[in-house]
Design a protein around this motif. Sequence first.
Motif, short mmCIF file in Angstrom:
data_model
loop_
_atom_site.label_atom_id
_atom_site.label_comp_id
_atom_site.label_asym_id
_atom_site.label_seq_id
_atom_site.Cartn_x
_atom_site.Cartn_y
_atom_site.Cartn_z
N GLU A 225 -2.09 -0.63 1.60
CA GLU A 225 -3.09 0.00 2.48
C GLU A 225 -2.93 1.52 2.49
O GLU A 225 -3.73 2.22 3.11
CB GLU A 225 -2.93 -0.52 3.92
N TYR A 313 2.50 4.88 10.26
CA TYR A 313 1.14 4.39 10.48
C TYR A 313 0.19 5.55 10.82
O TYR A 313 -0.86 5.71 10.19
CB TYR A 313 1.11 3.34 11.60
N GLY A 319 0.17 0.88 6.20
CA GLY A 319 -0.69 0.18 7.16
C GLY A 319 -0.06 -1.10 7.66
O GLY A 319 1.13 -1.34 7.48
N ARG A 320 -0.89 -1.94 8.26
CA ARG A 320 -0.46 -3.28 8.66
C ARG A 320 -0.85 -4.27 7.56
O ARG A 320 -1.65 -3.96 6.68
CB ARG A 320 -1.14 -3.69 9.98
N GLU A 323 -4.79 -4.90 6.91
CA GLU A 323 -5.34 -3.90 7.84
C GLU A 323 -6.87 -3.99 7.92
O GLU A 323 -7.45 -3.94 9.01
CB GLU A 323 -4.93 -2.50 7.35
N HIS A 330 -8.01 0.78 14.52
CA HIS A 330 -7.14 1.24 13.43
C HIS A 330 -6.46 2.59 13.75
O HIS A 330 -6.05 3.32 12.86
CB HIS A 330 -7.90 1.31 12.10
#
Length: 475
Positions: A225, A313, A319-320, A323, A330
């Motif tokens: 991400e 982040y 990212g997660r 994401e 976000h």
Amino acid sequence: MSSIDYSEKIPNNVNLSEDRTLQRALEHWQPNYLQWWNDMGPDGSQNFDVYLRTAISVDPQGWAQFGHVKMPDYRWGIFLNPGEQDRKIHFGDHKGEAAWQDVPGEYRANLRRIIVTQGDTEPASVEQQRHLGLTCPSQYDLRNLFQVNVEEGRHLWAMVYLLHRYFGRDGREEAEALLERNSGNADNPRILQAFNEKTPDWLSFFMFTYFTDRDGKFQLCALAESSFDPLARTTKFMLTEEAHHMFVGESGISRVIQRTVNAMNELKTDDVAKLRAAGVIDLPTIQRYINFHYSVTIDLFGADESSNAATFYSTGLKGRYEEGKRQDDHLLKGQTYKVLNIEGDKLVEKEVPMLNALNEVLRDDYITDSRAGVERWNRVIEKAGIPVKLTVPHKAFHRNIGALSGAKVSPEGRVVSEQEWSQRVNEWLPSDEDRAYVGSLMGRVVEPGKFANWIAPPVMGVNRQPVDFEYVRFN
């Protein structure tokens, strides 16, 4: 289809020949890599012809060709997924801006640290597994081990390319250091503790490829991400290969369980001593190995509260998991997440800012994913009509990082006294006796189509070949 140029000394799809300085630097690194592979790669296997899969493109529909090749001649190289036109940053403080094609100066140190840490895990697992070929349960399994090894080697190349291409002299020095550290070395160990643990037997190897390579999947998904586009493109391609490593682990454990439940039904017993006398691995031992490898792996996600995770982040570096599929802003400012703490003899949940809990968010996603595979193992046991269920232990069990570090918690999630822990630890984690027993089963089986007594054959061979195919030619 983004094809790979195999006519080059370093196969690649990044037009390496157009950057002569970079090409020379990587060609200088290459002999050191091959020396490391010779010294620390699979023991005594340099002359074997192994039936390996090699990427021919980064297109997931047709990216591999199979053939016998000597591992030192494997075509390691640099492969990135095709760039996405006009890609935008989709999380953090830079959301909506164009993705970075170069490293922003202010994030240089953090990005380098992320890439070095990821890069360090790749050769570490090859080092941890280097002696396993000497005790393989079959040719099929030996070939799978070697495929995992060469792909971990290629993942190291992926990170080294980024270091050389984007970080100048610092990057070149870090790339050298990746070959100087060694797993378990007292003076110069690998960065993360799980990668300094021994992988002494094949049950440990299957657990490692199921649990620890799954951590790799989640870390790579979070890096895929990244706002730094070359890192995102690199890790997306690495994920294609990571899936095979997890398959090796999941199917390997499944076959160990299949052999065990067959023996339990043949002998009409669940008596551990009788099953060990029959040369199979009893289910309580498998459960203890799960407890160990799972708990060591969830530590890899880092402390439950982390200002570094928040920084990575917010600045758009990491990212997660998935994401893009998440339904929030976000940015995560003002949002909270529950983490576990220990108060006296109780585990308690507390709300913390979500940005600081992103390691925990990734750990929880990993836990959900891990449980699904354990349920598939349970179906093998259920099908055999045996009333036993394998489980992953509680998140607080046997933790050595974060707020739960050193807490004495049972696999069910009950806080226990030091005394109860020391009395029962051998029920919960593999004992020296367990490890010695599993080790005693590790004899080498290399005749095509033959399998060690403690593991069932696979349902099908590699690339639609028969199970008794000559996967490895010993020269």
